[in-house]
Design a protein around this motif. Structure first.
Motif, PDB file in Angstrom:
ATOM      1  N   THR A 102       0.850  -1.198   0.000  1.00 46.26           N
ATOM      2  CA  THR A 102       0.000   0.000   0.000  1.00 46.26           C
ATOM      3  C   THR A 102       0.878   1.237   0.000  1.00 46.26           C
ATOM      4  O   THR A 102       1.875   1.304   0.727  1.00 46.26           O
ATOM      5  CB  THR A 102      -0.899   0.024   1.257  1.00 46.26           C
ATOM      6  OG1 THR A 102      -1.670  -1.172   1.281  1.00 46.26           O
ATOM      7  CG2 THR A 102      -1.818   1.236   1.250  1.00 46.26           C
ATOM      8  N   VAL A 103       0.507   2.194  -0.827  1.00 45.32           N
ATOM      9  CA  VAL A 103       1.254   3.449  -0.888  1.00 45.32           C
ATOM     10  C   VAL A 103       1.384   4.054   0.512  1.00 45.32           C
ATOM     11  O   VAL A 103       0.425   4.072   1.283  1.00 45.32           O
ATOM     12  CB  VAL A 103       0.573   4.439  -1.854  1.00 45.32           C
ATOM     13  CG1 VAL A 103      -0.871   4.749  -1.431  1.00 45.32           C
ATOM     14  CG2 VAL A 103       1.370   5.729  -1.979  1.00 45.32           C
ATOM     15  N   GLU A 104       2.584   4.476   0.856  1.00 50.88           N
ATOM     16  CA  GLU A 104       2.836   5.095   2.153  1.00 50.88           C
ATOM     17  C   GLU A 104       2.525   6.583   2.005  1.00 50.88           C
ATOM     18  O   GLU A 104       3.323   7.359   1.463  1.00 50.88           O
ATOM     19  CB  GLU A 104       4.297   4.869   2.565  1.00 50.88           C
ATOM     20  CG  GLU A 104       4.590   5.184   4.008  1.00 50.88           C
ATOM     21  CD  GLU A 104       3.913   4.239   4.995  1.00 50.88           C
ATOM     22  OE1 GLU A 104       3.677   4.675   6.136  1.00 50.88           O
ATOM     23  OE2 GLU A 104       3.612   3.083   4.638  1.00 50.88           O
ATOM     24  N   ALA A 105       1.337   6.976   2.451  1.00 45.74           N
ATOM     25  CA  ALA A 105       0.895   8.352   2.232  1.00 45.74           C
ATOM     26  C   ALA A 105      -0.025   8.790   3.362  1.00 45.74           C
ATOM     27  O   ALA A 105      -0.535   7.966   4.138  1.00 45.74           O
ATOM     28  CB  ALA A 105       0.164   8.462   0.887  1.00 45.74           C
ATOM     29  N   GLY A 106      -0.230  10.079   3.436  1.00 48.43           N
ATOM     30  CA  GLY A 106      -1.116  10.611   4.467  1.00 48.43           C
ATOM     31  C   GLY A 106      -1.407  12.083   4.239  1.00 48.43           C
ATOM     32  O   GLY A 106      -0.720  12.764   3.477  1.00 48.43           O
ATOM     33  N   PHE A 107      -2.427  12.534   4.924  1.00 51.31           N
ATOM     34  CA  PHE A 107      -2.821  13.939   4.871  1.00 51.31           C
ATOM     35  C   PHE A 107      -2.585  14.541   6.247  1.00 51.31           C
ATOM     36  O   PHE A 107      -3.151  14.078   7.243  1.00 51.31           O
ATOM     37  CB  PHE A 107      -4.300  14.071   4.489  1.00 51.31           C
ATOM     38  CG  PHE A 107      -4.631  13.525   3.122  1.00 51.31           C
ATOM     39  CD1 PHE A 107      -4.622  14.343   2.009  1.00 51.31           C
ATOM     40  CD2 PHE A 107      -4.954  12.183   2.957  1.00 51.31           C
ATOM     41  CE1 PHE A 107      -4.931  13.838   0.753  1.00 51.31           C
ATOM     42  CE2 PHE A 107      -5.267  11.663   1.713  1.00 51.31           C
ATOM     43  CZ  PHE A 107      -5.260  12.498   0.608  1.00 51.31           C
ATOM     44  N   GLY A 108      -1.734  15.537   6.326  1.00 53.30           N
ATOM     45  CA  GLY A 108      -1.454  16.162   7.615  1.00 53.30           C
ATOM     46  C   GLY A 108      -0.609  15.251   8.494  1.00 53.30           C
ATOM     47  O   GLY A 108      -0.099  14.214   8.075  1.00 53.30           O
ATOM     48  N   SER A 109      -0.471  15.650   9.758  1.00 49.84           N
ATOM     49  CA  SER A 109       0.390  14.916  10.683  1.00 49.84           C
ATOM     50  C   SER A 109      -0.376  13.982  11.618  1.00 49.84           C
ATOM     51  O   SER A 109       0.227  13.209  12.349  1.00 49.84           O
ATOM     52  CB  SER A 109       1.195  15.914  11.524  1.00 49.84           C
ATOM     53  OG  SER A 109       0.313  16.782  12.229  1.00 49.84           O
ATOM     54  N   GLY A 110      -1.711  14.026  11.581  1.00 46.81           N
ATOM     55  CA  GLY A 110      -2.510  13.182  12.471  1.00 46.81           C
ATOM     56  C   GLY A 110      -2.654  11.765  11.951  1.00 46.81           C
ATOM     57  O   GLY A 110      -2.639  11.526  10.738  1.00 46.81           O
ATOM     58  N   VAL A 111      -2.797  10.815  12.865  1.00 52.41           N
ATOM     59  CA  VAL A 111      -2.986   9.408  12.484  1.00 52.41           C
ATOM     60  C   VAL A 111      -4.246   9.241  11.651  1.00 52.41           C
ATOM     61  O   VAL A 111      -4.315   8.390  10.760  1.00 52.41           O
ATOM     62  CB  VAL A 111      -3.042   8.519  13.746  1.00 52.41           C
ATOM     63  CG1 VAL A 111      -3.362   7.074  13.386  1.00 52.41           C
ATOM     64  CG2 VAL A 111      -1.741   8.600  14.519  1.00 52.41           C
ATOM     65  N   SER A 112      -5.258  10.060  11.907  1.00 51.26           N
ATOM     66  CA  SER A 112      -6.519   9.946  11.175  1.00 51.26           C
ATOM     67  C   SER A 112      -6.350  10.246   9.691  1.00 51.26           C
ATOM     68  O   SER A 112      -7.197   9.878   8.879  1.00 51.26           O
ATOM     69  CB  SER A 112      -7.562  10.900  11.775  1.00 51.26           C
ATOM     70  OG  SER A 112      -7.110  12.245  11.666  1.00 51.26           O
ATOM     71  N   GLY A 113      -5.249  10.898   9.338  1.00 48.72           N
ATOM     72  CA  GLY A 113      -5.011  11.219   7.931  1.00 48.72           C
ATOM     73  C   GLY A 113      -4.168  10.195   7.206  1.00 48.72           C
ATOM     74  O   GLY A 113      -3.934  10.321   5.995  1.00 48.72           O
ATOM     75  N   ASP A 114      -3.711   9.146   7.932  1.00 49.53           N
ATOM     76  CA  ASP A 114      -2.892   8.100   7.297  1.00 49.53           C
ATOM     77  C   ASP A 114      -3.731   7.260   6.345  1.00 49.53           C
ATOM     78  O   ASP A 114      -4.865   6.875   6.668  1.00 49.53           O
ATOM     79  CB  ASP A 114      -2.274   7.178   8.357  1.00 49.53           C
ATOM     80  CG  ASP A 114      -1.191   7.875   9.167  1.00 49.53           C
ATOM     81  OD1 ASP A 114      -0.751   8.974   8.769  1.00 49.53           O
ATOM     82  OD2 ASP A 114      -0.788   7.319  10.204  1.00 49.53           O
ATOM     83  N   VAL A 115      -3.157   6.965   5.195  1.00 39.71           N
ATOM     84  CA  VAL A 115      -3.845   6.162   4.189  1.00 39.71           C
ATOM     85  C   VAL A 115      -3.813   4.684   4.593  1.00 39.71           C
ATOM     86  O   VAL A 115      -2.759   4.129   4.862  1.00 39.71           O
ATOM     87  CB  VAL A 115      -3.187   6.355   2.807  1.00 39.71           C
ATOM     88  CG1 VAL A 115      -3.767   5.371   1.785  1.00 39.71           C
ATOM     89  CG2 VAL A 115      -3.363   7.796   2.334  1.00 39.71           C
ATOM     90  N   LYS A 116      -4.993   4.064   4.633  1.00 44.18           N
ATOM     91  CA  LYS A 116      -5.127   2.642   4.974  1.00 44.18           C
ATOM     92  C   LYS A 116      -5.261   1.811   3.698  1.00 44.18           C
ATOM     93  O   LYS A 116      -5.675   2.316   2.652  1.00 44.18           O
ATOM     94  CB  LYS A 116      -6.363   2.419   5.860  1.00 44.18           C
ATOM     95  CG  LYS A 116      -6.376   3.236   7.141  1.00 44.18           C
ATOM     96  CD  LYS A 116      -5.205   2.910   8.029  1.00 44.18           C
ATOM     97  CE  LYS A 116      -5.266   3.712   9.330  1.00 44.18           C
ATOM     98  NZ  LYS A 116      -4.035   3.565  10.135  1.00 44.18           N
ATOM     99  N   PRO A 117      -4.944   0.509   3.782  1.00 46.85           N
ATOM    100  CA  PRO A 117      -5.007  -0.335   2.576  1.00 46.85           C
ATOM    101  C   PRO A 117      -6.428  -0.526   2.052  1.00 46.85           C
ATOM    102  O   PRO A 117      -7.363  -0.714   2.813  1.00 46.85           O
ATOM    103  CB  PRO A 117      -4.433  -1.677   3.056  1.00 46.85           C
ATOM    104  CG  PRO A 117      -3.726  -1.387   4.331  1.00 46.85           C
ATOM    105  CD  PRO A 117      -4.428  -0.219   4.943  1.00 46.85           C
ATOM    106  N   SER A 118      -6.537  -0.517   0.731  1.00 48.98           N
ATOM    107  CA  SER A 118      -7.804  -0.879   0.099  1.00 48.98           C
ATOM    108  C   SER A 118      -7.704  -2.256  -0.537  1.00 48.98           C
ATOM    109  O   SER A 118      -8.690  -2.795  -1.033  1.00 48.98           O
ATOM    110  CB  SER A 118      -8.181   0.155  -0.976  1.00 48.98           C
ATOM    111  OG  SER A 118      -7.250   0.122  -2.047  1.00 48.98           O
ATOM    112  N   GLU A 119      -6.492  -2.844  -0.543  1.00 53.29           N
ATOM    113  CA  GLU A 119      -6.278  -4.188  -1.068  1.00 53.29           C
ATOM    114  C   GLU A 119      -5.836  -5.098   0.071  1.00 53.29           C
ATOM    115  O   GLU A 119      -5.135  -4.668   0.985  1.00 53.29           O
ATOM    116  CB  GLU A 119      -5.214  -4.172  -2.169  1.00 53.29           C
ATOM    117  CG  GLU A 119      -5.608  -3.339  -3.380  1.00 53.29           C
ATOM    118  CD  GLU A 119      -4.538  -3.354  -4.466  1.00 53.29           C
ATOM    119  OE1 GLU A 119      -4.359  -4.417  -5.103  1.00 53.29           O
ATOM    120  OE2 GLU A 119      -3.884  -2.319  -4.666  1.00 53.29           O
ATOM    121  N   GLN A 120      -6.229  -6.354  -0.012  1.00 62.24           N
ATOM    122  CA  GLN A 120      -5.942  -7.289   1.076  1.00 62.24           C
ATOM    123  C   GLN A 120      -4.571  -7.950   0.946  1.00 62.24           C
ATOM    124  O   GLN A 120      -3.952  -8.299   1.948  1.00 62.24           O
ATOM    125  CB  GLN A 120      -7.038  -8.357   1.144  1.00 62.24           C
ATOM    126  CG  GLN A 120      -8.395  -7.788   1.520  1.00 62.24           C
ATOM    127  CD  GLN A 120      -9.463  -8.865   1.629  1.00 62.24           C
ATOM    128  OE1 GLN A 120      -9.216 -10.033   1.365  1.00 62.24           O
ATOM    129  NE2 GLN A 120     -10.668  -8.471   2.034  1.00 62.24           N
TER     130      GLN A 120
END
Length: 198
Positions: free
Chosen positions: A104-122
């Motif tokens: 999964t792409v290592e990405a995020g929005f802002g510095s909060g954990v809530s903005g971290d990108v989670k996997p959409s593939e298993q």
């Protein structure tokens, strides 16, 4: 020569001949052995320098290591499929050959954990050798949550792998409303980088 003298000299002559023969045998053997010892086969000669094959293998291993963020250049574009997502494209910098893991792409929005990108593939995909004109694609859906609203961001932060301490910040084509973002693995086919919500 009288017989008595001959009898006395015979043992001496025999001894002398034996010594001469032994000396000549000794002098010829070391020459042969010495020649063999002073001219060993080049393959048997020890050396501290690696062979060409070993050097090439080392260079290949070094050039094919895991990609760092600085080894790649990234762009981001907006797509309308699947409710709208961002397509991130990665390519190797000139002269770089490295491996981008098919995670999964290592990405995020802002510095909060809530903005971290989670996997959409298993499942994890195949690693991608990044070099030359090869491109890798990953899709990010900034809003997969069921509820309306979210936090707005104008940039997305991307790195080549988890733990990379030198991420890049990419300007988004427009303001993103972010809530429970999800992302795909890296793919060599952009059509596979569509982040569908499960």
């Amino acid at each position: 020569m009288p017989t008595s003298i001959r009898r006395r000299l015979a043992p001496l002559l025999l001894a002398t001949a034996t010594i001469v023969l032994a000396a000549s045998a000794c002098s010829s053997e070391p020459a042969d052995d010495g020649g063999e010892q002073s001219s060993p086969s080049p393959s048997a000669e020890p050396t501290d320098e690696p062979t060409t094959d070993a050097t090439d293998a080392t260079d290949a291993a070094e050039s094919g290591g895991v990609c760092a963020t600085g080894d790649l250049s990234f762009t981001v574009t907006e797509k309308s499929q699947a409710g709208g997502y961002y397509l991130i494209t990665a390519s190797a910098e000139p002269g770089v050959t490295c491996t981008l893991e098919g995670r999964t792409v290592e990405a995020g929005f802002g510095s909060g954990v809530s903005g971290d990108v989670k996997p959409s593939e298993q499942a994890e995909g195949e690693p991608i050798t990044m070099t030359g004109s090869i491109k890798a694609y990953a899709g990010v859906n900034p809003h997969s949550g069921p509820q309306e609203g979210g936090v707005q961001f104008e940039e997305i932060i991307v790195s080549a792998h988890e733990g990379d301490m030198d991420p890049v910040s990419l300007k988004l084509p427009g303001t993103a409303e972010v809530d429970q973002p999800i992302g795909t693995n890296w793919h060599t086919d952009a059509a596979k980088a569509v982040p569908f919500s499960s």
